[in-house]
Design a protein around this motif. Sequence first.
Motif, PDB file in Angstrom:
ATOM      1  N   GLN A 272      -9.730   4.069   5.946  1.00  0.00           N
ATOM      2  CA  GLN A 272      -8.488   4.333   6.665  1.00  0.00           C
ATOM      3  C   GLN A 272      -7.522   5.091   5.750  1.00  0.00           C
ATOM      4  OE1 GLN A 272      -5.210   1.348   8.065  1.00  0.00           O
ATOM      5  NE2 GLN A 272      -6.642   1.568   9.766  1.00  0.00           N
ATOM      6  N   TYR A 273      -6.869   6.096   6.323  1.00  0.00           N
ATOM      7  CA  TYR A 273      -5.873   6.846   5.563  1.00  0.00           C
ATOM      8  C   TYR A 273      -4.564   6.077   5.531  1.00  0.00           C
ATOM      9  CZ  TYR A 273      -8.134  11.210   4.308  1.00  0.00           C
ATOM     10  OH  TYR A 273      -8.937  12.157   3.700  1.00  0.00           O
ATOM     11  N   LEU A 274      -4.078   5.777   4.315  1.00  0.00           N
ATOM     12  CA  LEU A 274      -2.793   5.109   4.123  1.00  0.00           C
ATOM     13  C   LEU A 274      -1.654   6.122   4.116  1.00  0.00           C
ATOM     14  CD1 LEU A 274      -3.893   2.718   1.248  1.00  0.00           C
ATOM     15  CD2 LEU A 274      -3.757   2.192   3.693  1.00  0.00           C
ATOM     16  N   GLY A 275      -1.999   7.371   3.977  1.00  0.00           N
ATOM     17  CA  GLY A 275      -1.075   8.500   3.950  1.00  0.00           C
ATOM     18  C   GLY A 275      -1.923   9.744   3.835  1.00  0.00           C
ATOM     19  N   PRO A 276      -1.325  10.924   3.936  1.00  0.00           N
ATOM     20  CA  PRO A 276      -2.116  12.151   3.899  1.00  0.00           C
ATOM     21  C   PRO A 276      -2.950  12.329   2.631  1.00  0.00           C
ATOM     22  CG  PRO A 276       0.107  12.595   4.649  1.00  0.00           C
ATOM     23  CD  PRO A 276       0.104  11.185   4.160  1.00  0.00           C
TER      24      PRO A 276
ATOM     25  N   PHE B 239       0.812  -1.206   0.000  1.00  0.00           N
ATOM     26  CA  PHE B 239       0.000   0.000   0.000  1.00  0.00           C
ATOM     27  C   PHE B 239       0.853   1.266   0.000  1.00  0.00           C
ATOM     28  CE2 PHE B 239      -3.144  -3.014   1.751  1.00  0.00           C
ATOM     29  CZ  PHE B 239      -4.185  -2.777   0.867  1.00  0.00           C
ATOM     30  N   GLY B 240       2.148   1.111  -0.246  1.00  0.00           N
ATOM     31  CA  GLY B 240       3.021   2.271  -0.335  1.00  0.00           C
ATOM     32  C   GLY B 240       3.628   2.675   1.001  1.00  0.00           C
ATOM     33  N   HIS B 241       4.286   3.833   0.997  1.00  0.00           N
ATOM     34  CA  HIS B 241       5.023   4.311   2.173  1.00  0.00           C
ATOM     35  C   HIS B 241       4.456   5.630   2.692  1.00  0.00           C
ATOM     36  CE1 HIS B 241       7.742   1.617  -0.019  1.00  0.00           C
ATOM     37  NE2 HIS B 241       8.355   1.405   1.123  1.00  0.00           N
ATOM     38  N   GLY B 242       3.184   5.883   2.424  1.00  0.00           N
ATOM     39  CA  GLY B 242       2.581   7.161   2.785  1.00  0.00           C
ATOM     40  C   GLY B 242       2.666   7.496   4.261  1.00  0.00           C
ATOM     41  N   ARG B 243       2.626   6.478   5.114  1.00  0.00           N
ATOM     42  CA  ARG B 243       2.646   6.749   6.553  1.00  0.00           C
ATOM     43  C   ARG B 243       4.016   7.161   7.066  1.00  0.00           C
ATOM     44  NH1 ARG B 243      -1.362   2.172   9.199  1.00  0.00           N
ATOM     45  NH2 ARG B 243      -3.279   2.988   8.268  1.00  0.00           N
TER      46      ARG B 243
ATOM     47  N   MET C  96      -0.133  12.678  16.238  1.00  0.00           N
ATOM     48  CA  MET C  96       0.619  11.845  15.293  1.00  0.00           C
ATOM     49  C   MET C  96       0.468  10.360  15.612  1.00  0.00           C
ATOM     50  SD  MET C  96       1.623  13.910  13.118  1.00  0.00           S
ATOM     51  CE  MET C  96       0.649  15.382  13.459  1.00  0.00           C
ATOM     52  N   HIS C  97       0.352  10.028  16.897  1.00  0.00           N
ATOM     53  CA  HIS C  97       0.110   8.628  17.275  1.00  0.00           C
ATOM     54  C   HIS C  97      -1.212   8.148  16.695  1.00  0.00           C
ATOM     55  CE1 HIS C  97      -1.857   5.724  20.075  1.00  0.00           C
ATOM     56  NE2 HIS C  97      -0.720   5.089  19.886  1.00  0.00           N
ATOM     57  N   SER C  98      -2.226   9.006  16.765  1.00  0.00           N
ATOM     58  CA  SER C  98      -3.538   8.644  16.217  1.00  0.00           C
ATOM     59  C   SER C  98      -3.457   8.409  14.717  1.00  0.00           C
ATOM     60  CB  SER C  98      -4.541   9.754  16.527  1.00  0.00           C
ATOM     61  OG  SER C  98      -5.820   9.444  16.005  1.00  0.00           O
ATOM     62  N   LEU C  99      -2.698   9.251  14.005  1.00  0.00           N
ATOM     63  CA  LEU C  99      -2.545   9.085  12.560  1.00  0.00           C
ATOM     64  C   LEU C  99      -1.729   7.835  12.236  1.00  0.00           C
ATOM     65  CD1 LEU C  99      -1.856  12.798  11.554  1.00  0.00           C
ATOM     66  CD2 LEU C  99      -3.870  11.449  10.941  1.00  0.00           C
ATOM     67  N   LEU C 100      -0.730   7.560  13.056  1.00  0.00           N
ATOM     68  CA  LEU C 100       0.132   6.395  12.808  1.00  0.00           C
ATOM     69  C   LEU C 100      -0.642   5.085  12.891  1.00  0.00           C
ATOM     70  CD1 LEU C 100       3.594   6.956  14.547  1.00  0.00           C
ATOM     71  CD2 LEU C 100       3.190   6.290  12.173  1.00  0.00           C
ATOM     72  N   ILE C 101      -1.515   4.959  13.891  1.00  0.00           N
ATOM     73  CA  ILE C 101      -2.233   3.695  14.040  1.00  0.00           C
ATOM     74  C   ILE C 101      -3.407   3.593  13.071  1.00  0.00           C
ATOM     75  CG2 ILE C 101      -1.562   3.456  16.453  1.00  0.00           C
ATOM     76  CD1 ILE C 101      -4.320   4.363  17.283  1.00  0.00           C
ATOM     77  N   GLY C 102      -3.729   4.713  12.391  1.00  0.00           N
ATOM     78  CA  GLY C 102      -4.725   4.661  11.325  1.00  0.00           C
ATOM     79  C   GLY C 102      -6.008   5.392  11.660  1.00  0.00           C
ATOM     80  N   GLU C 103      -6.232   6.531  10.999  1.00  0.00           N
ATOM     81  CA  GLU C 103      -7.487   7.270  11.151  1.00  0.00           C
ATOM     82  C   GLU C 103      -8.323   7.098   9.898  1.00  0.00           C
ATOM     83  OE1 GLU C 103      -7.063  11.338  12.206  1.00  0.00           O
ATOM     84  OE2 GLU C 103      -6.178  10.909  14.177  1.00  0.00           O
ATOM     85  N   GLY C 104      -9.636   7.079  10.090  1.00  0.00           N
ATOM     86  CA  GLY C 104     -10.547   6.927   8.965  1.00  0.00           C
ATOM     87  C   GLY C 104     -10.920   8.266   8.345  1.00  0.00           C
ATOM     88  N   ALA C 105     -11.906   8.225   7.481  1.00  0.00           N
ATOM     89  CA  ALA C 105     -12.382   9.440   6.816  1.00  0.00           C
ATOM     90  C   ALA C 105     -12.948  10.413   7.834  1.00  0.00           C
ATOM     91  CB  ALA C 105     -13.448   9.073   5.788  1.00  0.00           C
ATOM     92  N   THR C 106     -12.893  11.691   7.502  1.00  0.00           N
ATOM     93  CA  THR C 106     -13.539  12.684   8.356  1.00  0.00           C
ATOM     94  C   THR C 106     -15.054  12.517   8.249  1.00  0.00           C
ATOM     95  OG1 THR C 106     -13.649  14.337   6.598  1.00  0.00           O
ATOM     96  CG2 THR C 106     -11.644  14.292   7.948  1.00  0.00           C
ATOM     97  N   VAL C 107     -15.775  13.195   9.124  1.00  0.00           N
ATOM     98  CA  VAL C 107     -17.242  13.090   9.108  1.00  0.00           C
ATOM     99  C   VAL C 107     -17.798  13.514   7.750  1.00  0.00           C
ATOM    100  CG1 VAL C 107     -19.364  13.978  10.133  1.00  0.00           C
ATOM    101  CG2 VAL C 107     -17.412  13.435  11.597  1.00  0.00           C
TER     102      VAL C 107
END
Length: 313
Positions: free
Chosen positions: A249-253, A70-74, A213-224
Motif C-alpha cells: 500500500q502506498y503511504l504517500g507518492p 506512518f507520516g503525513h504522505g497522504r 484521488m479517492h482511489s489513492l486516498l483509500i489506499g492503492e497498492g503497488a503497480t503491476v
Amino acid sequence: MSSSGSTRAIIAALAANAGIAVAKFTGYVITGSAAMLAEAVHSVVDTSNQALLLFGQRAAAKAPDALHPFGHGRSRYFWSFVVALVLFSLGSMFAVYEGYEKVRHPVELSSPVVAVAILVVAIGLEAFSFRTAVRESRPLKGDGSWLRFLRTSRNPELPVVLLEDTAALIGLVLALAGVGLSMLTDNPVWDGVATLGIGALLGVVAVFLMVEMHSLLIGEGATVAEDRAIRAALEQTANVTRLIHIRTQYLGPDEMLVGAKIALVPRLDLAAIAATIDAAEANIRAAVPTARVIYLEPDLDRTPVPDSREQKG
C-alpha cells in the motif's frame, strides 16, 4: 525526483495561470464576453488549486508523530482531492450557470478583437505551463500511454496539473471559437454556447480527478510492474523457498508499505533467519526504491511433498 518535478510543474502552472487570470478579467471588463469571464474564473480556480497542491506537499513533509506513525504522505492525496472539488464546484458550475444565462439572454460583445488577442496570448502562456508538466511527467510515464499514466500514477500533482492545463487549453480554444462565431454571425449566443462547453469540460475533468484521488486516498497498492519486481526480489533471496502472500500500500507518492510472509528453508538458526530477512529487505529496496516500510514474517515451507509411490503410479 518525482516530488521536485511536481513542484516545478506546479510553480510553472501557478505563474502562468495568475498572469492569464489578470488578462482574462481585463478582457471580460472590456468585452463583456461570458466565455472570457468563465475562462477568467477558471484561471483563478487553477491558480488557487496550484497553491493548494503546494500546501499539500508542505503538509506531507511533516515528520511522523504519535498520531500518524506512518507520516503525513497522504496529505498530498487529500489536497489533490480538494483541488478536484474546487474545480467542479467553482470552475464547472459557475461556467455552466453563466453559459446558461448567456444562451437565454445573449449580450452583444464589445471590442471582440481585444478578447481574441487576449485569448491568443493566454494560449501561449498555457502552452508553456502544459509543456513543463509534460516534461516533468515523462520520467514517471515511461513507455506507457498518457491515459495509463493518469490512471496508474501514484503521484497526484502531475496528473492534476496535466489535466488542468489540458482543460485550460481546450477551454481557451472553445472561448476563442465562441467569440469568433459571435463576430462572424453577429449572434452573441455562440459566446454562451462556448461557456457551456467550458463548464462541461471542467466538470468531466473534475469528476475524473475525484475518482482517481479517492482511489489513492483509500489506499492503492503497488503497480503491476512493482508487484512483479518485489515478488522476484523476495523469491531470489537466498534461503527463501517461496512467497506465501504479500500486501502492499502506498503511504504517500514516494513511500510504499510492504508486508509479506515468506517460507524459509528448514532448520535455520536465529542469526541466519535475521540475515535472510535483512537480505530480502535490501533486495526489495534495490528493486523498488519507494518500498521504504517493509515487514517480513518468516515461516516454514509447509508445501506438501508428493508421495513417491503416487508419482510412480
